[in-house]
Design an enzyme around this catalytic site. Structure first.
Site, PDB file in Angstrom:
ATOM      1  N   MET A  98       9.175  47.903 -32.080  1.00  0.00           N
ATOM      2  CA  MET A  98       7.801  46.310 -32.564  1.00  0.00           C
ATOM      3  C   MET A  98       7.118  46.574 -32.359  1.00  0.00           C
ATOM      4  O   MET A  98       5.937  46.887 -31.538  1.00  0.00           O
ATOM      5  CB  MET A  98       9.189  45.103 -32.020  1.00  0.00           C
ATOM      6  N   HIS A  99       6.333  45.329 -32.729  1.00  0.00           N
ATOM      7  CA  HIS A  99       4.290  44.640 -32.631  1.00  0.00           C
ATOM      8  C   HIS A  99       3.643  45.804 -33.093  1.00  0.00           C
ATOM      9  O   HIS A  99       2.510  45.569 -33.396  1.00  0.00           O
ATOM     10  CB  HIS A  99       4.047  44.662 -31.154  1.00  0.00           C
TER      11      HIS A  99
ATOM     12  N   ASP B  22      13.132  47.111 -32.133  1.00  0.00           N
ATOM     13  CA  ASP B  22      14.491  47.741 -32.084  1.00  0.00           C
ATOM     14  C   ASP B  22      15.628  47.449 -30.766  1.00  0.00           C
ATOM     15  O   ASP B  22      16.876  47.044 -31.178  1.00  0.00           O
ATOM     16  CB  ASP B  22      13.961  48.954 -31.388  1.00  0.00           C
TER      17      ASP B  22
END
Length: 479
Positions: A79-80, A234
């Protein structure tokens, strides 16, 4: 035979698995990936490497198993990440990863704007997408001015696979641009970052169809042109793979990072706790996470330092016993829950001439366990009580570590039977939901191979060690 493909874009590898309608694993293949760290706090990957890895993984799976009955594909990924595309659809720079903490100043400024916490339900962490894009605006303006789309890592793969710029709720919730309760982009927060909705991907639920595999790729791999699901970040994907969907269910992930994940039937934001409150991968559900930036990554760091493998470092630990004097604070690249501190760094304490590599490894495992207790307590402060959890991730190969974690947390940890019950399976299950219309009922928990129960005799010694750990953190913070 009807089959489903799951692609999981991890930090260190991209994994593809093929399952049937009973979740039986038919084929799998992983392709390694590398992370570039050009400066302290920086962590980057070239998005084109994800294309190459996906190409190799899918081709390998197609060569190992009959994919003629493939009905759907699901995606998951770390992520991110800030993946910035120009008008031609090509990456403008390397992706700034989830554990890239260079945007600490930008995150602090955003977090000082009360709209961000009120709308997103979360602190603006330096590793989130929005502050990293703002870092690009301030330090690489020539790149910022060319941004046509901001995509998350797995959504870049979707763009390559389908030509569609789409994200889904669980991953979008980690950007600091999503109205997490409303499950929609916030125009106010985008405008605060000098961006517009047009530069964002379209939003979908993780179990929705978001596009179709491009004919060129389908022909190249000998696959049918199948629908591709929204998928999940995830951890939300791992929860789908582990059957952690209903309120009160939980898992502990011992991967590169450490995660204590709790499913919620409703939206429970508490930004001050530094607990993540995100959308889950299926409609009408949310989840909370306590996140540790370095879990097995801390052990791998010690492995590089000593020249001994992680297995060698932990092989001589013997039976679990009360913690020793050596302390380790696992803040190698900052920390999320509960500290929200991008600048803090790790530390060994109480080393002496007798400290050897094995004792240092024991302290590293204990330090990560203490960090998990901090996350457990932060979740408890929001009203979320964890009474037992599934244990997932590469670190679960260490029975010593699981015994330690169960005793430190005071909850039983269930280890699934051999098999992949992580993000790749969750992605494949979401592909099945999108292709068939199935719901979250197919996200069943795995059979349990064994349970690691807390050792009551260690409760007090571990609590005392936890107190020393927290005192050491406060001393370190004051330096």
């Amino acid at each position: 035979m009807t089959t489903f493909l799951g692609l999981d874009l991890g930090t260190s590898s991209l994994k593809a698995i093929l399952i049937d309608e009973n979740d039986a694993l038919l084929a799998e293949h992983s392709v390694p990936l590398t992370v570039s760290r050009p400066h302290d706090g920086c962590s980057e990957q070239d998005p084109r490497a994800w294309e190459t890895a996906a190409e190799a993984a899918i081709a390998a799976v197609a060569a190992k198993a009959d994919c003629s009955g493939l009905a759907g594909i699901g995606l998951s990924g770390h992520m991110h990440g800030a993946t910035l595309l120009g008008r031609d659809g090509a990456p403008l720079r390397p992706c700034m990863m989830w554990n890239d903490t260079r945007a600490g100043d930008q995150a602090a400024r955003m977090d000082a704007d009360p709209r961000f916490r009120a709308i997103t339900g979360n602190i603006v962490f330096p590793g989130f997408t929005a502050p990293k894009v703002d870092w690009v605006r301030e330090t690489e303006p020539e790149i910022f001015d060319k941004i046509d789309k901001v995509l998350l890592p797995k959504d870049y793969l979707r763009f390559w696979l389908t030509g569609e710029a789409v994200s889904e709720m669980s991953d979008a919730a980690g950007t600091s641009w999503l109205d997490t309760g409303a499950r929609d982009w916030s125009d106010d927060l985008l405008a605060a970052c000098r961006l517009s909705r047009g530069q964002m991907p379209r939003l979908a639920e993780g179990s929705e169809v978001t596009g179709t595999l491009r004919a060129e790729l389908a022909q190249r791999w000998g696959l049918p042109q199948v629908p591709i699901a929204g998928g999940a970040g995830d951890n939300a994907a791992a929860a789908i793979g582990a059957g952690v969907v209903k309120d009160g269910q939980a898992f502990l992930s011992l991967g590169t990072s450490g995660v204590l994940f709790a499913a919620n039937a409703g939206y429970r934001p508490d930004p001050a706790s530094a607990v993540h409150a995100f959308c889950h991968a299926v409609p009408g559900t949310w989840h909370q996470m306590g996140v540790i930036l370095a879990a097995t990554d801390a052990l791998e760091w010690l492995s590089r330092l000593t020249g001994r493998s992680a297995a060698e470092l932990t092989s001589g630990l013997g039976d679990l016993h009360a913690p020793g004097r050596v302390l380790f604070l696992p803040y190698l690249g900052g920390e999320r829950t509960p500290h929200n501190d991008a600048n803090i760094r790790g530390q060994f304490l109480n080393l002496d001439h007798a400290t050897d590599a094995t004792e240092a490894a024991r302290a590293v495992l204990e330090g990560v366990a203490h960090a998990f207790v901090d996350s457990r307590d932060a979740l408890a402060d929001t009203g979320t009580q964890i009474t037992r959890a599934l244990a997932l991730g590469g670190g679960t190969r260490s029975s010593y570590w699981l015994d330690l974690l169960a005793s430190a947390l005071g909850v039983p940890l269930d280890v699934p039977q051999a098999g992949d019950f992580g993000a790749a399976l969750g992605a494949a299950r979401l592909g099945r939901m999108a292709a068939t219309g199935a719901g979250a009922e197919i996200a069943t928990p795995p059979p349990v191979a064994c349970t690691h129960d807390p050792n009551p005799a260690l409760a007090d010694p571990l609590a005392q060690a936890q107190a020393r750990y927290r005192a050491a953190y406060h001393k370190l913070k004051d330096l």
